[in-house]
Design a protein around this motif. Structure first.
Motif, short mmCIF file in Angstrom:
data_model
loop_
_atom_site.label_atom_id
_atom_site.label_comp_id
_atom_site.label_asym_id
_atom_site.label_seq_id
_atom_site.Cartn_x
_atom_site.Cartn_y
_atom_site.Cartn_z
N PHE A 141 7.26 6.89 -1.91
CA PHE A 141 7.31 8.34 -2.16
C PHE A 141 8.40 9.01 -1.31
CE2 PHE A 141 2.87 6.82 -2.53
CZ PHE A 141 2.82 6.83 -3.92
N GLY A 142 9.56 8.37 -1.28
CA GLY A 142 10.72 8.94 -0.60
C GLY A 142 10.78 8.66 0.89
N ARG A 143 9.77 7.99 1.44
CA ARG A 143 9.75 7.71 2.88
C ARG A 143 9.95 6.22 3.15
NH1 ARG A 143 6.91 11.41 6.06
NH2 ARG A 143 7.90 10.19 7.68
N GLU A 144 10.60 5.89 4.26
CA GLU A 144 10.67 4.50 4.70
C GLU A 144 9.28 4.10 5.20
OE1 GLU A 144 13.25 2.36 4.77
OE2 GLU A 144 14.60 3.83 3.87
N ALA A 145 8.78 2.97 4.68
CA ALA A 145 7.42 2.58 5.06
C ALA A 145 7.31 1.06 5.14
CB ALA A 145 6.40 3.11 4.05
N VAL A 146 6.30 0.61 5.89
CA VAL A 146 5.98 -0.82 5.93
C VAL A 146 4.48 -0.97 5.73
CG1 VAL A 146 5.97 -0.80 8.48
CG2 VAL A 146 6.14 -2.98 7.26
N LEU A 147 4.11 -1.92 4.86
CA LEU A 147 2.70 -2.14 4.50
C LEU A 147 2.28 -3.55 4.92
CD1 LEU A 147 3.01 -0.93 0.77
CD2 LEU A 147 2.00 0.38 2.65
N ALA A 148 1.02 -3.70 5.31
CA ALA A 148 0.52 -5.05 5.63
C ALA A 148 -0.97 -5.15 5.38
CB ALA A 148 0.81 -5.40 7.09
N VAL A 149 -1.40 -6.35 4.98
CA VAL A 149 -2.83 -6.71 4.87
C VAL A 149 -3.15 -7.50 6.13
CG1 VAL A 149 -4.53 -8.07 3.62
CG2 VAL A 149 -2.77 -6.84 2.35
N CYS A 150 -4.00 -6.95 6.99
CA CYS A 150 -4.22 -7.61 8.29
C CYS A 150 -5.32 -8.66 8.26
CB CYS A 150 -4.50 -6.59 9.38
SG CYS A 150 -6.05 -5.69 9.19
N GLY A 151 -6.21 -8.62 7.24
CA GLY A 151 -7.40 -9.48 7.28
C GLY A 151 -8.51 -8.75 8.02
N CYS A 152 -9.75 -9.21 7.80
CA CYS A 152 -10.89 -8.50 8.37
C CYS A 152 -11.09 -8.84 9.85
CB CYS A 152 -12.16 -8.86 7.60
SG CYS A 152 -12.08 -8.32 5.90
N GLY A 153 -11.55 -7.88 10.60
CA GLY A 153 -11.92 -8.11 11.99
C GLY A 153 -10.93 -7.57 13.00
N LYS A 154 -11.41 -7.40 14.23
CA LYS A 154 -10.61 -6.70 15.25
C LYS A 154 -9.38 -7.50 15.69
CE LYS A 154 -13.49 -5.64 18.64
NZ LYS A 154 -14.67 -6.53 18.42
N VAL A 155 -9.52 -8.81 15.86
CA VAL A 155 -8.37 -9.58 16.36
C VAL A 155 -7.26 -9.61 15.30
CG1 VAL A 155 -7.59 -11.80 17.24
CG2 VAL A 155 -9.83 -10.92 17.90
N ASN A 156 -7.63 -9.88 14.05
CA ASN A 156 -6.64 -9.85 12.96
C ASN A 156 -5.91 -8.51 12.94
OD1 ASN A 156 -6.85 -12.38 11.71
ND2 ASN A 156 -8.58 -11.74 10.46
N ALA A 157 -6.68 -7.43 13.07
CA ALA A 157 -6.11 -6.09 12.96
C ALA A 157 -5.19 -5.77 14.14
CB ALA A 157 -7.24 -5.06 12.89
N ALA A 158 -5.62 -6.14 15.34
CA ALA A 158 -4.80 -5.84 16.53
C ALA A 158 -3.49 -6.62 16.51
CB ALA A 158 -5.60 -6.15 17.79
N LEU A 159 -3.57 -7.92 16.13
CA LEU A 159 -2.35 -8.74 16.07
C LEU A 159 -1.36 -8.16 15.08
CD1 LEU A 159 -3.91 -12.33 16.11
CD2 LEU A 159 -2.42 -11.35 17.87
N CYS A 160 -1.87 -7.81 13.90
CA CYS A 160 -1.00 -7.29 12.85
C CYS A 160 -0.38 -5.95 13.27
CB CYS A 160 -1.81 -7.13 11.56
SG CYS A 160 -0.90 -6.43 10.20
N ALA A 161 -1.21 -5.07 13.85
CA ALA A 161 -0.70 -3.75 14.25
C ALA A 161 0.37 -3.91 15.34
CB ALA A 161 -1.85 -2.88 14.75
N GLN A 162 0.12 -4.80 16.29
CA GLN A 162 1.10 -4.96 17.37
C GLN A 162 2.42 -5.54 16.83
OE1 GLN A 162 0.58 -5.42 21.57
NE2 GLN A 162 0.87 -7.61 21.33
N GLN A 163 2.31 -6.53 15.97
CA GLN A 163 3.55 -7.09 15.38
C GLN A 163 4.31 -6.02 14.61
OE1 GLN A 163 4.21 -11.15 14.84
NE2 GLN A 163 2.49 -11.24 13.43
N MET A 164 3.58 -5.22 13.83
CA MET A 164 4.22 -4.17 13.04
C MET A 164 4.95 -3.18 13.96
SD MET A 164 2.44 -1.42 10.48
CE MET A 164 2.32 -2.39 8.99
N ILE A 165 4.27 -2.80 15.05
CA ILE A 165 4.85 -1.81 15.96
C ILE A 165 6.11 -2.36 16.63
CG2 ILE A 165 4.45 -0.66 18.18
CD1 ILE A 165 1.45 -0.37 17.24
N LEU A 166 6.04 -3.61 17.10
CA LEU A 166 7.18 -4.17 17.83
C LEU A 166 8.37 -4.46 16.91
CD1 LEU A 166 5.31 -6.55 20.31
CD2 LEU A 166 6.29 -4.29 20.77
N ARG A 167 8.07 -4.86 15.67
CA ARG A 167 9.14 -5.25 14.75
C ARG A 167 9.75 -4.05 14.03
NH1 ARG A 167 13.04 -6.50 12.41
NH2 ARG A 167 13.26 -7.96 10.67
#
Ligand code: SAH
Length: 230
Positions: free
Chosen positions: A38-64
């Motif tokens: 919708f006109g914005r630069e964006a990045v999407l990800a499926v992290c998998g269920c659970g806290k560790v999956n979510a934290a790993l994915c969010a941190q990788q997304m943020i750093l990259r």
């Protein structure tokens, strides 16, 4: 660049199909799809269920990708009896309801090193999510605490304990972990959940029946947020 994370493919697949100029990148077990949404630069990800999956994915997304904010969207079990299937909850803050070091004198839900029970969600982002969600027909919108833990909650007594202990409106398995990663890196965070079940005896069946519908509601709100004038 904005970041959007869902736990399951159904929670972001509409947004993936609406993205243009797509580029896919795999980092470890996470796949990130970046492009224009919708006109914005964006990045999407499926992290998998659970806290560790979510934290790993969010941190990788943020750093990259260095997103200016990260949004966790998807479905949740309703802990507040007012909630109906399909209703929306925007997190005011998120807690990790299964974090418990109370025998050492800590408050329930206290996350050591960080020193918090409630992980904050960004105020400006909350307002934008609320405005967009309120434009959806036949959906009630609430703001409140979302409780995250590594379990599918389907026992009324467990739901009641989480609601009473944390003042939680909804239960799910990733939001506070995404908020935790965002807090660690100073990135504003939003959590938007649509109710798929009542976190009760019917939850197994309701989750299967209503996850697709609830997931569409949350993705619809994202479309409205991104399409609105900045
Ligand atoms: N193996 C299944 C697991 C689904 S777990 C799969 O991958 O499809 C349920 C998911 O929906 C989690 O991502 C969680 O965030 C959310 N959720 C919906 N209702 C929930 C409830 N009652 N308790 C906990 N999480 C719930």
């Amino acid at each position: 660049m904005i970041g959007i994370i869902g736990a399951m493919p159904v929670e972001i697949e509409t947004l993936v199909s609406q993205m243009t100029e797509k580029h896919e990148e795999r980092l470890g077990t996470d796949t990130f799809v970046s492009g224009k949404l919708f006109g914005r630069e964006a990045v999407l990800a499926v992290c998998g269920c659970g806290k560790v999956n979510a934290a790993l994915c969010a941190q990788q997304m943020i750093l990259r990708y260095r997103p200016e904010w990260v949004l966790n969207i998807g479905v949740a079990g309703g802990a507040d009896p007012r909630l109906r299937i399909g209703d929306m909850v925007i997190a005011s803050a998120a807690v990790q309801h299964d974090m418990d070091t109370t025998p050492m004198g800590d408050p329930i839900g206290y996350v050591s090193k960080i020193g918090l029970v409630e992980f904050p969600c960004d105020g400006a982002l909350r307002t934008r999510l609320r405005r967009a969600a309120e434009a959806l027909p036949e959906v009630a919108v609430y703001e409140g605490v979302i409780a995250t833990g590594d379990q599918f909650v389907n026992r009324p007594e467990v739901t009641a304990r989480i609601r009473e202990t944390f003042g939680a409106m909804a239960v799910e398995m990733e939001g506070a972990a995404v908020a935790h990663a965002c807090y660690t890196h100073g990135v504003p965070c939003g959590i938007l959940r649509s109710i798929s079940d009542g976190a009760n005896d019917d939850s197994g069946m309701d989750f299967a029946a209503f996850t697709a519908l609830a997931s569409r509601h949350a993705q619809n709100v994202v479309e409205r947020v991104l399409s609105a004038a900045q």
